[in-house]
Design an enzyme around this catalytic site. Sequence first.
Site, mmCIF file in Angstrom:
data_model
loop_
_atom_site.group_PDB
_atom_site.id
_atom_site.type_symbol
_atom_site.label_atom_id
_atom_site.label_comp_id
_atom_site.label_asym_id
_atom_site.label_seq_id
_atom_site.Cartn_x
_atom_site.Cartn_y
_atom_site.Cartn_z
ATOM 1 N N GLU A 158 61.390 41.441 125.063
ATOM 2 C CA GLU A 158 61.553 40.224 125.862
ATOM 3 C C GLU A 158 60.467 39.196 125.521
ATOM 4 O O GLU A 158 60.734 37.991 125.455
ATOM 5 C CB GLU A 158 61.488 40.556 127.355
ATOM 6 C CG GLU A 158 62.540 41.565 127.806
ATOM 7 C CD GLU A 158 62.035 43.002 127.823
ATOM 8 O OE1 GLU A 158 62.330 43.716 128.792
ATOM 9 O OE2 GLU A 158 61.325 43.398 126.861
ATOM 10 N N GLU A 197 66.990 71.661 110.424
ATOM 11 C CA GLU A 197 67.625 71.863 109.123
ATOM 12 C C GLU A 197 67.540 73.335 108.707
ATOM 13 O O GLU A 197 67.463 73.646 107.524
ATOM 14 C CB GLU A 197 66.964 70.982 108.058
ATOM 15 C CG GLU A 197 67.238 69.498 108.203
ATOM 16 C CD GLU A 197 66.877 68.725 106.942
ATOM 17 O OE1 GLU A 197 67.475 69.004 105.885
ATOM 18 O OE2 GLU A 197 66.006 67.845 107.019
ATOM 19 N N CYS A 225 60.272 46.248 131.851
ATOM 20 C CA CYS A 225 59.240 47.050 132.492
ATOM 21 C C CYS A 225 58.576 46.275 133.624
ATOM 22 O O CYS A 225 58.546 45.040 133.633
ATOM 23 C CB CYS A 225 58.207 47.510 131.473
ATOM 24 S SG CYS A 225 57.291 46.174 130.679
ATOM 25 N N ARG A 231 65.283 61.883 108.563
ATOM 26 C CA ARG A 231 64.005 62.554 108.841
ATOM 27 C C ARG A 231 62.951 61.558 109.312
ATOM 28 O O ARG A 231 62.146 61.861 110.204
ATOM 29 C CB ARG A 231 63.506 63.274 107.590
ATOM 30 C CG ARG A 231 64.289 64.509 107.191
ATOM 31 C CD ARG A 231 63.725 65.086 105.901
ATOM 32 N NE ARG A 231 64.421 66.294 105.475
ATOM 33 C CZ ARG A 231 64.143 66.962 104.370
ATOM 34 N NH1 ARG A 231 63.172 66.520 103.559
ATOM 35 N NH2 ARG A 231 64.818 68.046 104.042
#
Length: 364
Positions: free
Chosen positions: A55, A292, A80, A194
């Site tokens: 924002e 994995e 927030c 990843r």
Amino acid sequence: MDEANHIKYMRRCLELAAGGEGLTYPNPMVGSVVVHDGKIIGEGFHIKAGGPHAEVNAITSVSDKSLLRSSTLYVNLEPCSHYGKTPPCANMIISHDIPEVVVGTPDTSDKVAGKGLEMLRSAGLKVRAGILEEECRYLNRRFFSTVERKRPYVILKWAQSADGFIDRIRKPGPGNKPVWITGNPEKVLVHRWRSYEQAILAGAGTIRADNPQLNVREWTGYQPLKVVLSRSGAVGQNSAFAEPAGTFVVITSNMKSDLPDEVKIKLDYTKPSAEQIVEYLYCRGIQSLFVEGGAEVLNHFIETGLCDEARIFTGKFEFGRGIKAPELKGMSIIKKTEYGKSSLETYLRNTYGNTKELDNVNIN
């Protein structure tokens, strides 16, 4: 403004927010746009923790601040309302006399939990929440998993042959390397994935058989914490994953194994290993885990219900026999992509209700 325009501008917020994927931990991904008379006059996204929020970046980018008094601010997550590394975004919105705010989804963390919306409404702003809410929650699924379920979001990934085998039967030895099912584009994509997650896990069997590095090499981004599940702790002093030092942890029942003491976490036989792993990672402040591992590890996470998302590559050729690929339970396919040597299917646990609402989500 009508519903179609609300959706259009909220989708732009999501596009902007996704630019911070893998970079904002422990914060969520947030994008924001400022609209005046049907035109976007400012936009921004949260780039990294400690930096300005979305924002703030959107409002700062508006060249003529006088237009803010007759504009609408869109943001995919509730602004927030507390002081952290930066001041509350709700206060900044109010101070600029922006009359209307449209929010994608409430922030359910203890620090916010509706307080931002309440602050805006108490100041007399027109506030609407719930635009593309399922998509907004999906984008920040890692963040919401941590604040609501007190555990990291878990993604499983594997490649299987056309007839459903994850690997051939291989005899131990240096000459028995894994058979590549996918091509180079898929390899680059996996390294990109990843870089978005905070931790990556494999079983000791995979480490011993394939000696993987478990890092990001084909993409630019952060390196995830490497986690190895090994009941015996025997993964080898020269394993590639152990470089550089201090980047990995071994979850084991054997505290007298061949690795340094500071990287060992002791397993409790009375609890499933997967539960202990996610509990440890949550306590360490980690929001996501990319698994994995081999078939045994993958099946363990599926059986314990600790699988939120699965990404499965299926190759074009058959093995005939080998190690059977895992079978998913309670998950729905949300996307399928074709590559030269394989197809990729993405599955999501039925936590989001009607997964059709996620049809337009950008799944990276």
